[in-house]
Design a protein around this motif. Structure first.
Motif, PDB file in Angstrom:
ATOM      1  N   LYS A   1     -17.151  23.782 -42.418  1.00 32.72           N
ATOM      2  CA  LYS A   1     -17.598  22.412 -42.627  1.00 32.72           C
ATOM      3  C   LYS A   1     -18.807  22.407 -43.557  1.00 32.72           C
ATOM      4  N   THR A   2     -18.717  21.679 -44.661  1.00 32.37           N
ATOM      5  CA  THR A   2     -19.841  21.518 -45.571  1.00 32.37           C
ATOM      6  C   THR A   2     -20.116  20.036 -45.778  1.00 32.37           C
ATOM      7  N   ASN A   3     -21.160  19.745 -46.541  1.00 31.52           N
ATOM      8  CA  ASN A   3     -21.447  18.342 -46.862  1.00 31.52           C
ATOM      9  C   ASN A   3     -20.269  17.663 -47.531  1.00 31.52           C
ATOM     10  N   ASP A  39     -26.334  24.214 -38.635  1.00 29.13           N
ATOM     11  CA  ASP A  39     -26.793  25.590 -38.448  1.00 29.13           C
ATOM     12  C   ASP A  39     -25.644  26.557 -38.218  1.00 29.13           C
ATOM     13  N   SER A  40     -24.527  26.067 -37.692  1.00 24.32           N
ATOM     14  CA  SER A  40     -23.327  26.897 -37.465  1.00 24.32           C
ATOM     15  C   SER A  40     -22.138  26.165 -38.092  1.00 24.32           C
ATOM     16  N   ARG A  57     -23.261  35.509 -44.353  1.00 24.29           N
ATOM     17  CA  ARG A  57     -24.110  35.706 -45.520  1.00 24.29           C
ATOM     18  C   ARG A  57     -23.944  34.610 -46.569  1.00 24.29           C
ATOM     19  N   GLY A  58     -22.776  33.968 -46.612  1.00 21.41           N
ATOM     20  CA  GLY A  58     -22.515  33.076 -47.725  1.00 21.41           C
ATOM     21  C   GLY A  58     -22.465  31.592 -47.447  1.00 21.41           C
ATOM     22  N   ILE A  59     -21.988  31.177 -46.271  1.00 21.31           N
ATOM     23  CA  ILE A  59     -21.737  29.750 -46.026  1.00 21.31           C
ATOM     24  C   ILE A  59     -23.042  29.021 -45.670  1.00 21.31           C
ATOM     25  N   ARG A  60     -23.321  27.955 -46.397  1.00 20.11           N
ATOM     26  CA  ARG A  60     -24.461  27.077 -46.124  1.00 20.11           C
ATOM     27  C   ARG A  60     -23.957  25.636 -46.155  1.00 20.11           C
ATOM     28  N   HIS A  61     -24.195  24.921 -45.078  1.00 25.38           N
ATOM     29  CA  HIS A  61     -23.633  23.581 -44.928  1.00 25.38           C
ATOM     30  C   HIS A  61     -24.002  22.667 -46.084  1.00 25.38           C
ATOM     31  N   ASP A  62     -25.232  22.741 -46.560  1.00 26.00           N
ATOM     32  CA  ASP A  62     -25.711  21.789 -47.554  1.00 26.00           C
ATOM     33  C   ASP A  62     -25.605  22.295 -48.982  1.00 26.00           C
TER      34      ASP A  62
END
Length: 248
Positions: free
Chosen positions: A8-10, A140-141, A158-163
């Protein structure tokens, strides 16, 4: 065994799953583990399933029946309600089959990931446990996994960032995560189902199934291994302490 994941991302969601149901010396079975429920313009749900194939098929059948009749996922007012509707069917199948399974030493084991969107609400992602209770992905998760998780998790951590992770990059991470799992565990295997959902689409528009010899999947596998080896070679050399003196 199984490996499924939702990110899930923005910008939306990426859902991916393998198709191997069991692997032995003389038998490999394949079955789709990604299921979609779609009312274009109104709501769309993507369901991933791991665990007992017979139980997950029963759950999906009940969900499809309710959806066609305007109940369950078709009537959920919020995405939390949708996750609860899935959980209700998990418990229903457990009530039907758990006693017989456990009598023959089989554990009732079904884990599900539900992603999608209801019109007027944000896209969302939940994990539903065998007891029917849901867990929501968070900033955060931002990813959820079911099945054989450990081999494919490091790249996601290491790679996934929600925003900051784009949907295109999230799709790359998902394929690398599954490829890494297939490389280390023979019970996870192709075809690979990949679905990308952008916030507000309210329909399935980007889906692809990768066969074992798909040239794009093979290219990703090869390029990732080569890039990983190159990255290791570029890591600073390790300095070792001098051996202890033999004096004294």
């Amino acid at each position: 065994m199984t490996y499924c994941l939702g990110i899930k991302t923005n910008d939306g969601l990426v859902m991916a799953s393998d198709s191997r149901t069991n692997a032995g010396f003389d038998q490999v079975n394949v079955c789709r583990k990604m299921h979609t429920f779609e009312a274009p313009g109104e709501r769309v749900f993507i369901l991933l399933a791991s665990g007992s194939l017979s139980c997950s098929q029963s759950i999906v059948t009940l969900l499809e029946r309710d959806f066609q009749e305007g109940r369950g996922l078709a009537a959920a007012e919020t995405f939390y309600d949708a996750a609860r509707a899935v959980g209700e069917q998990v418990r229903r199948v457990a009530d039907l089959d758990r006693a017989a399974l456990e009598r023959d030493d089989y554990r009732f084991n079904v884990h599900l990931i539900l992603g999608g969107q209801i019109r007027g609400q944000p896209h969302d992602l939940y994990l539903i446990y065998p007891q029917g209770n849901p867990l929501r992905a968070s900033e955060d998760s931002p990813f959820l996994q079911i099945g054989e998780c450990k081999y494919g998790r490091p790249i996601l951590d290491r790679g996934i960032r929600h925003d900051r992770t784009t949907l295109q990059d999230a799709a790359r991470y998902a394929l690398i995560s599954i490829d890494s799992t297939m490389r280390s565990n023979v019970t996870v295997g192709p075809p690979i189902d990949l679905l990308v959902y952008a916030d507000g689409e309210l329909r399935v528009s980007r889906y692809r199934r990768f066969a074992a010899k798909d040239p794009d999947l093979l290219a990703i596998h090869t390029q990732w291994e080569q890039a990983l080896r190159k990255a290791v070679q570029e890591v600073p050399e390790i300095d070792f302490d001098p051996p202890p003196s033999s004096d004294g």
